[in-house]
Design a protein around this motif. Structure first.
Motif, PDB file in Angstrom:
ATOM      1  N   GLU A 144      -7.756   3.384  -4.400  1.00 56.20           N
ATOM      2  CA  GLU A 144      -7.753   4.650  -3.663  1.00 56.20           C
ATOM      3  C   GLU A 144      -6.523   5.492  -4.040  1.00 56.20           C
ATOM      4  O   GLU A 144      -6.607   6.715  -4.141  1.00 56.20           O
ATOM      5  CB  GLU A 144      -7.784   4.386  -2.152  1.00 56.20           C
ATOM      6  CG  GLU A 144      -8.142   5.632  -1.369  1.00 56.20           C
ATOM      7  CD  GLU A 144      -8.229   5.427   0.137  1.00 56.20           C
ATOM      8  OE1 GLU A 144      -8.148   4.273   0.602  1.00 56.20           O
ATOM      9  OE2 GLU A 144      -8.363   6.452   0.836  1.00 56.20           O
ATOM     10  N   PRO A 147       0.838  -1.210   0.000  1.00 58.08           N
ATOM     11  CA  PRO A 147       0.000   0.000   0.000  1.00 58.08           C
ATOM     12  C   PRO A 147       0.872   1.260   0.000  1.00 58.08           C
ATOM     13  O   PRO A 147       1.998   1.229   0.506  1.00 58.08           O
ATOM     14  CB  PRO A 147      -0.788  -0.096   1.306  1.00 58.08           C
ATOM     15  CG  PRO A 147      -0.551  -1.454   1.851  1.00 58.08           C
ATOM     16  CD  PRO A 147       0.698  -1.984   1.247  1.00 58.08           C
ATOM     17  N   GLU A 178       3.733   1.271   8.807  1.00 51.89           N
ATOM     18  CA  GLU A 178       2.861   0.923   9.939  1.00 51.89           C
ATOM     19  C   GLU A 178       3.624   1.166  11.231  1.00 51.89           C
ATOM     20  O   GLU A 178       4.822   0.888  11.302  1.00 51.89           O
ATOM     21  CB  GLU A 178       2.483  -0.566   9.891  1.00 51.89           C
ATOM     22  CG  GLU A 178       1.782  -1.015   8.611  1.00 51.89           C
ATOM     23  CD  GLU A 178       0.374  -0.456   8.469  1.00 51.89           C
ATOM     24  OE1 GLU A 178      -0.192  -0.004   9.484  1.00 51.89           O
ATOM     25  OE2 GLU A 178      -0.144  -0.460   7.332  1.00 51.89           O
ATOM     26  N   CYS A 184      -3.520   5.586   1.564  1.00 52.16           N
ATOM     27  CA  CYS A 184      -4.452   4.788   0.747  1.00 52.16           C
ATOM     28  C   CYS A 184      -4.487   3.333   1.205  1.00 52.16           C
ATOM     29  O   CYS A 184      -3.450   2.743   1.486  1.00 52.16           O
ATOM     30  CB  CYS A 184      -4.022   4.845  -0.717  1.00 52.16           C
ATOM     31  SG  CYS A 184      -3.781   6.539  -1.293  1.00 52.16           S
ATOM     32  N   LYS A 185      -5.704   2.757   1.206  1.00 53.20           N
ATOM     33  CA  LYS A 185      -5.785   1.370   1.668  1.00 53.20           C
ATOM     34  C   LYS A 185      -5.550   0.383   0.520  1.00 53.20           C
ATOM     35  O   LYS A 185      -5.133  -0.732   0.744  1.00 53.20           O
ATOM     36  CB  LYS A 185      -7.097   1.099   2.410  1.00 53.20           C
ATOM     37  CG  LYS A 185      -8.366   1.364   1.632  1.00 53.20           C
ATOM     38  CD  LYS A 185      -9.586   1.008   2.471  1.00 53.20           C
ATOM     39  CE  LYS A 185     -10.883   1.224   1.723  1.00 53.20           C
ATOM     40  NZ  LYS A 185     -11.015   2.525   1.040  1.00 53.20           N
ATOM     41  N   ASP A 186      -5.802   0.829  -0.715  1.00 48.90           N
ATOM     42  CA  ASP A 186      -5.562  -0.076  -1.849  1.00 48.90           C
ATOM     43  C   ASP A 186      -5.209   0.721  -3.112  1.00 48.90           C
ATOM     44  O   ASP A 186      -5.191   1.949  -3.104  1.00 48.90           O
ATOM     45  CB  ASP A 186      -6.793  -0.966  -2.082  1.00 48.90           C
ATOM     46  CG  ASP A 186      -8.064  -0.126  -2.255  1.00 48.90           C
ATOM     47  OD1 ASP A 186      -7.953   1.034  -2.741  1.00 48.90           O
ATOM     48  OD2 ASP A 186      -9.153  -0.608  -1.882  1.00 48.90           O
ATOM     49  N   GLN A 219      -9.386   6.161  14.436  1.00 49.88           N
ATOM     50  CA  GLN A 219     -10.322   5.959  13.328  1.00 49.88           C
ATOM     51  C   GLN A 219     -10.686   7.319  12.717  1.00 49.88           C
ATOM     52  O   GLN A 219     -10.479   8.352  13.322  1.00 49.88           O
ATOM     53  CB  GLN A 219     -11.597   5.266  13.834  1.00 49.88           C
ATOM     54  CG  GLN A 219     -11.349   3.912  14.481  1.00 49.88           C
ATOM     55  CD  GLN A 219     -10.725   2.911  13.511  1.00 49.88           C
ATOM     56  OE1 GLN A 219     -11.277   2.638  12.449  1.00 49.88           O
ATOM     57  NE2 GLN A 219      -9.557   2.387  13.867  1.00 49.88           N
ATOM     58  N   LYS A 227       3.522   2.969   2.324  1.00 46.47           N
ATOM     59  CA  LYS A 227       2.772   3.211   3.562  1.00 46.47           C
ATOM     60  C   LYS A 227       3.455   2.454   4.696  1.00 46.47           C
ATOM     61  O   LYS A 227       3.721   1.257   4.586  1.00 46.47           O
ATOM     62  CB  LYS A 227       1.336   2.720   3.377  1.00 46.47           C
ATOM     63  CG  LYS A 227       0.478   2.901   4.595  1.00 46.47           C
ATOM     64  CD  LYS A 227      -0.942   2.486   4.283  1.00 46.47           C
ATOM     65  CE  LYS A 227      -1.736   2.279   5.551  1.00 46.47           C
ATOM     66  NZ  LYS A 227      -3.039   1.682   5.254  1.00 46.47           N
TER      67      LYS A 227
END
Ligand code: AMP
Ligand code: GLY
Length: 456
Positions: free
Chosen positions: A162, A140, A191, A157-159, A223, A189
């Protein structure tokens, strides 16, 4: 000494509050300021930072001894250079040095050049090759508009879909402005947990301040969409002595040195946004200014005269403060209260109650961000982030409890906030002790002595 602070956020209220405590401070002004800076006794100056001529003349007329520039926009526009050119003493980097924040491409290329650990990346000035690059990644990505976009130009972006949409939004639809979106950085991305490390930088001296942790996401549990920051605490136990020493050697020394070598030396506050990945710390971004809301808990703990420190930075004699900055050993927690709708379209003009009651609690200070007095003299909301309720406590848990005790007393229609500020540290299975101050300041090292670090 008369002082002028530029800006109108919670950070500027905290700066004004602390500067006013200096026995050397004469009149304090804030351009434009907010209801909190005015209540602090700082005279509001209704001049926009873009009106450089007027600000220059104001400084001369009021015999301003030091200008402290809070936000990134005036720095990126070259306000520090202009005022220095007029013989005014300024805390804050030049326009060229502020590119470390105002251009993501500049910052990433500087990091690559100086061998500073950061996420793997590529720069694109056309959408098509950016799309191809994204489609050929097996991880990602994050897509970042090159220019300033009020903190909104970074799309995590998650995928792939996106990420492709992000390129469209930034480069084709110019959602963040034409200039900001002319180029994009596409990066891996990462983590991990984030840490904000702020350091005073001047001449050959780098003086890291106690580590803070911000909470970027709008909602509890990280979130929801990213914001300017929903709350912060200091010191963050994640920033152990070992980590701070390592960041100084692998991030601050090589970065500051590369800037000096490139003839855009940094003077002011250099903020490194760090991600603690499994492979070690990586720089997410640099800011060329104090963080907001990090500054609120940070300054709540500062015992040394802030005016003396900032003047020493402007005079390039910061080395006088090595090992001399004193901090309250107690931790501080700051909770940001936001307008209904923020970070999307939000309401303003809502009447605020309870600030005095909260301010009366022991070791609680309510810093104003988007506030003003309306035509009837009532205190009303005037921005997305409205207040930062900040408290000291004997322990981090006590500081958190006290800050939320303050929050409970305050109200305005639509008000929302996170209820979990500092929980990342509080919920750790084995709390780590951080010393305060957590680091011994570094002096410049000779080229090549910082040691290379791989890119993630
Ligand atoms: P920036 O303006 O570059 O700091 O980005 C704002 C926020 O986006 C950061 O504080 C992170 O929460 C997130 N972010 C930026 N870059 C990355 C990355 N490479 N991986 C994951 N999150 C990121
Ligand atoms: N709190 C993040 C920033 O100041 O950019």
């Amino acid at each position: 000494m008369n002082v002028l602070v530029i800006g109108k956020g919670g950070r500027e209220h905290a700066l004004v509050w602390k500067l006013r405590q200096s026995p050397r401070a004469g009149r304090v002004f804030c351009a434009p300021g907010n209801a909190g800076t005015a209540r602090e006794g700082a005279t509001a100056v209704p001049i926009n930072y873009t009106e450089t001529d007027r600000l220059g003349r104001f400084c001369q007329k009021e015999a301003i001894g030091l200008v402290v520039i809070g936000p990134e926009d005036p720095l990126a526009a070259g306000l520090a250079d202009y005022l220095r050119g007029k013989g005014v003493k300024v805390f804050g980097p030049s326009k060229d040095a502020a590119r470390i924040e105002s251009s993501k491409v500049f910052a990433k290329e500087l990091m690559r050049h100086a061998d500073v650990p950061t996420a793997e990346f590529r720069v694109f000035d056309h959408p098509e090759p950016a799309r191809t690059y994204i489609q050929t990644r097996d991880y990602p990505v994050v897509v970042k508009a090159d220019g300033l976009a009020a903190g909104k130009g970074v799309i995590v972006c998650k995928d792939t879909q996106e990420a492709l949409r992000a390129v469209e939004r930034i480069m084709v639809r110019d959602e963040f402005g034409q200039r900001a979106g002319r180029r994009v950085v596409v990066e891996k991305k990462l983590e991990g947990e984030e840490l904000s490390v702020l350091a005073l930088v001047s001449g050959r001296t780098i003086l890291p301040l106690p580590p803070c942790q911000d909470h970027k996401a709008a909602l509890d549990g990280d979130q929801g969409p990213n914001t300017g920051g929903m709350g912060a605490y200091c010191p963050a136990p994640l920033g152990t002595l070992d980590l701070m020493a390592s960041l100084e050697a692998t991030v601050f020394v090589p970065t500051v040195h590369a800037m000096k070598r490139g003839r855009f030396p940094f003077q002011g506050l250099l903020y490194a946004g760090i991600m603690m990945t499994n492979q070690g710390p990586r720089v997410l971004e640099f800011n060329a200014r104090f963080g907001d809301p990090e500054t609120q808990p940070l300054l709540m703990r500062l015992k040394t005269d802030l005016l003396e420190i900032l003047e020493a930075v402007a005079d390039e004699r910061l080395e006088e403060f090595e090992n001399r900055i004193e901090w309250d050993p107690r931790p501080a927690v700051s909770v940001v209260l936001c307008s209904g709708g923020y970070p999307a379209k939000f309401d303003i003009g809502k009447s605020i109650t309870g600030i005095d009651e909260a301010d009366r609690l022991p070791d609680v200070k309510v810093f104003h961000a988007g506030t003003k007095l309306d035509e009837k003299g009532r205190l009303v909301s005037d921005g997305g982030r409205v207040l930062a309720v900040t408290a000291l406590g004997d322990t981090l848990a006590a500081a958190k409890a006290r800050a939320y005790q303050g929050v409970k007393l305050i109200n305005f229609p639509g008000m929302h906030f996170r209820t979990d500020i500092a929980d990342k540290a509080l919920k750790k299975p084995t709390p780590v002790r951080v010393e305060s101050p957590p680091v011994l300041p570094a002096r410049f090292r000779r080229p090549g002595s910082a040691g290379g670090t791989p890119q993630a």
